[in-house]
Design a protein around this motif. Structure first.
Motif, PDB file in Angstrom:
ATOM      1  N   GLN A  86       0.596  -1.173   0.125  1.00 55.66           N
ATOM      2  CA  GLN A  86      -0.098  -0.128  -0.045  1.00 55.66           C
ATOM      3  C   GLN A  86       0.848   1.389  -0.023  1.00 55.66           C
ATOM      4  O   GLN A  86       1.902   1.390   0.830  1.00 55.66           O
ATOM      5  CB  GLN A  86      -0.843   0.039   1.070  1.00 55.66           C
ATOM      6  N   VAL A  87       0.554   2.266  -0.894  1.00 53.53           N
ATOM      7  CA  VAL A  87       1.157   3.543  -0.813  1.00 53.53           C
ATOM      8  C   VAL A  87       1.157   4.265   0.116  1.00 53.53           C
ATOM      9  O   VAL A  87       0.074   4.557   0.768  1.00 53.53           O
ATOM     10  CB  VAL A  87       1.087   4.171  -2.219  1.00 53.53           C
ATOM     11  N   ARG A  88       2.155   4.663   0.714  1.00 51.96           N
ATOM     12  CA  ARG A  88       2.234   5.873   1.849  1.00 51.96           C
ATOM     13  C   ARG A  88       3.100   7.090   1.619  1.00 51.96           C
ATOM     14  O   ARG A  88       4.016   6.885   0.950  1.00 51.96           O
ATOM     15  CB  ARG A  88       2.753   4.958   3.290  1.00 51.96           C
ATOM     16  N   LEU A  89       2.341   8.240   1.788  1.00 53.09           N
ATOM     17  CA  LEU A  89       2.992   9.282   1.423  1.00 53.09           C
ATOM     18  C   LEU A  89       3.079  10.250   2.451  1.00 53.09           C
ATOM     19  O   LEU A  89       2.291  10.512   3.354  1.00 53.09           O
ATOM     20  CB  LEU A  89       2.073  10.199   0.317  1.00 53.09           C
ATOM     21  N   VAL A  90       4.332  10.843   2.651  1.00 50.41           N
ATOM     22  CA  VAL A  90       4.656  11.662   3.838  1.00 50.41           C
ATOM     23  C   VAL A  90       5.122  13.150   3.443  1.00 50.41           C
ATOM     24  O   VAL A  90       6.257  13.042   2.593  1.00 50.41           O
ATOM     25  CB  VAL A  90       5.630  11.117   4.849  1.00 50.41           C
ATOM     26  N   GLU A  91       4.542  14.036   3.807  1.00 50.29           N
ATOM     27  CA  GLU A  91       5.073  15.334   3.530  1.00 50.29           C
ATOM     28  C   GLU A  91       5.837  16.091   4.580  1.00 50.29           C
ATOM     29  O   GLU A  91       5.683  15.814   5.674  1.00 50.29           O
ATOM     30  CB  GLU A  91       3.691  16.373   3.250  1.00 50.29           C
ATOM     31  N   SER A  92       6.460  17.032   4.119  1.00 52.08           N
ATOM     32  CA  SER A  92       7.112  17.868   4.943  1.00 52.08           C
ATOM     33  C   SER A  92       7.508  19.358   4.293  1.00 52.08           C
ATOM     34  O   SER A  92       7.333  19.272   3.116  1.00 52.08           O
ATOM     35  CB  SER A  92       8.589  17.160   5.487  1.00 52.08           C
ATOM     36  N   GLY A  93       7.845  20.292   5.243  1.00 49.03           N
ATOM     37  CA  GLY A  93       8.396  21.555   4.854  1.00 49.03           C
ATOM     38  C   GLY A  93       7.339  22.568   4.781  1.00 49.03           C
ATOM     39  O   GLY A  93       7.618  23.890   4.227  1.00 49.03           O
ATOM     40  N   GLY A  94       6.076  22.488   5.305  1.00 45.19           N
ATOM     41  CA  GLY A  94       5.424  23.583   5.447  1.00 45.19           C
ATOM     42  C   GLY A  94       5.562  24.547   6.539  1.00 45.19           C
ATOM     43  O   GLY A  94       6.749  24.377   7.115  1.00 45.19           O
ATOM     44  N   GLY A  95       5.000  25.437   6.421  1.00 38.75           N
ATOM     45  CA  GLY A  95       5.406  26.580   7.726  1.00 38.75           C
ATOM     46  C   GLY A  95       4.475  28.000   7.459  1.00 38.75           C
ATOM     47  O   GLY A  95       3.801  27.780   6.603  1.00 38.75           O
ATOM     48  N   SER A  96       5.323  28.921   7.888  1.00 44.50           N
ATOM     49  CA  SER A  96       4.577  30.319   7.841  1.00 44.50           C
ATOM     50  C   SER A  96       5.699  31.168   7.307  1.00 44.50           C
ATOM     51  O   SER A  96       6.741  31.119   7.678  1.00 44.50           O
ATOM     52  CB  SER A  96       4.256  30.750   9.442  1.00 44.50           C
ATOM     53  N   VAL A  97       5.180  31.956   6.566  1.00 42.58           N
ATOM     54  CA  VAL A  97       5.913  32.952   5.634  1.00 42.58           C
ATOM     55  C   VAL A  97       5.038  34.214   5.313  1.00 42.58           C
ATOM     56  O   VAL A  97       4.057  34.283   5.330  1.00 42.58           O
ATOM     57  CB  VAL A  97       6.272  32.283   4.196  1.00 42.58           C
ATOM     58  N   GLU A  98       5.749  35.080   5.177  1.00 44.33           N
ATOM     59  CA  GLU A  98       5.140  36.476   4.697  1.00 44.33           C
ATOM     60  C   GLU A  98       4.751  36.389   3.336  1.00 44.33           C
ATOM     61  O   GLU A  98       5.678  35.649   2.593  1.00 44.33           O
ATOM     62  CB  GLU A  98       6.111  37.843   5.197  1.00 44.33           C
ATOM     63  N   ALA A  99       3.811  37.170   2.768  1.00 44.86           N
ATOM     64  CA  ALA A  99       3.573  37.406   1.388  1.00 44.86           C
ATOM     65  C   ALA A  99       4.839  37.662   0.593  1.00 44.86           C
ATOM     66  O   ALA A  99       5.594  38.735   1.246  1.00 44.86           O
ATOM     67  CB  ALA A  99       2.476  38.399   1.330  1.00 44.86           C
ATOM     68  N   GLY A 100       5.212  37.082  -0.405  1.00 44.55           N
ATOM     69  CA  GLY A 100       6.062  37.247  -1.524  1.00 44.55           C
ATOM     70  C   GLY A 100       7.297  36.477  -1.052  1.00 44.55           C
ATOM     71  O   GLY A 100       8.416  36.313  -1.668  1.00 44.55           O
ATOM     72  N   GLY A 101       7.473  35.597   0.166  1.00 42.76           N
ATOM     73  CA  GLY A 101       8.179  34.607   0.371  1.00 42.76           C
ATOM     74  C   GLY A 101       8.164  33.482  -0.260  1.00 42.76           C
ATOM     75  O   GLY A 101       7.481  33.091  -1.218  1.00 42.76           O
ATOM     76  N   SER A 102       9.055  32.295  -0.081  1.00 43.09           N
ATOM     77  CA  SER A 102       9.156  31.128  -0.572  1.00 43.09           C
ATOM     78  C   SER A 102       8.983  29.980   0.448  1.00 43.09           C
ATOM     79  O   SER A 102       9.741  30.275   1.743  1.00 43.09           O
ATOM     80  CB  SER A 102      10.471  31.095  -1.368  1.00 43.09           C
ATOM     81  N   LEU A 103       8.558  28.762   0.017  1.00 42.30           N
ATOM     82  CA  LEU A 103       8.683  27.878   0.625  1.00 42.30           C
ATOM     83  C   LEU A 103       8.452  26.416  -0.203  1.00 42.30           C
ATOM     84  O   LEU A 103       8.288  26.667  -1.431  1.00 42.30           O
ATOM     85  CB  LEU A 103       7.306  27.362   1.601  1.00 42.30           C
TER      86      LEU A 103
END
Length: 125
Positions: free
Chosen positions: A1-18
């Motif tokens: 069975q496929v399992r997917l794990v995300e990472s890298g979210g967070g908080s940023v100001e407008a105009g920023g990058s993630l």
């Protein structure tokens, strides 16, 4: 069975990058998958952000085209989403998804059968 794990979210100001990442486990070796990123804001439907098929063809939602870039590394079973010039309206829970179809899909969530748990993106104005 496929399992997917995300990472890298967070908080940023407008105009920023993630940069979001997703690692997949349990892919069937004989099956080619289309991978994608979807997002869901409170009170809204889950919507497609970007997908990449087995041939590395990419499809983006018009709202993110030119700002977001999706990539995959099939050998490592990883998927990424580079998000630049973020706007407050990009804030949502972002989900990694997989579909056991190599080509021809669009941004409909109904075509994707496997989902990660989500990672939160917050963009302040």
């Amino acid at each position: 069975q496929v399992r997917l794990v995300e990472s890298g979210g967070g908080s940023v100001e407008a105009g920023g990058s993630l940069r979001l990442s997703c690692t997949g486990f349990g892919f069937a070796p004989s099956v080619d998958y289309t991978m994608g990123w979807f997002r869901q804001a409170p009170g809204k439907e889950r919507e497609g952000v970007a997908i990449i098929d087995a041939g590395f063809a990419r499809l983006y939602a018009s709202s993110v085209k030119g700002r977001f870039t999706i990539n995959r590394d099939t050998s490592k079973a990883t998927l990424s989403l580079q998000m630049n010039s973020l706007k407050p309206e990009d804030a949502a829970m972002y989900y990694c998804a997989a579909a056991p179809t190599a080509y021809g899909l669009g941004l409909s969530r109904f075509d994707f059968t496997n989902w990660g748990q989500g990672t939160q993106v917050t963009v302040s104005s």
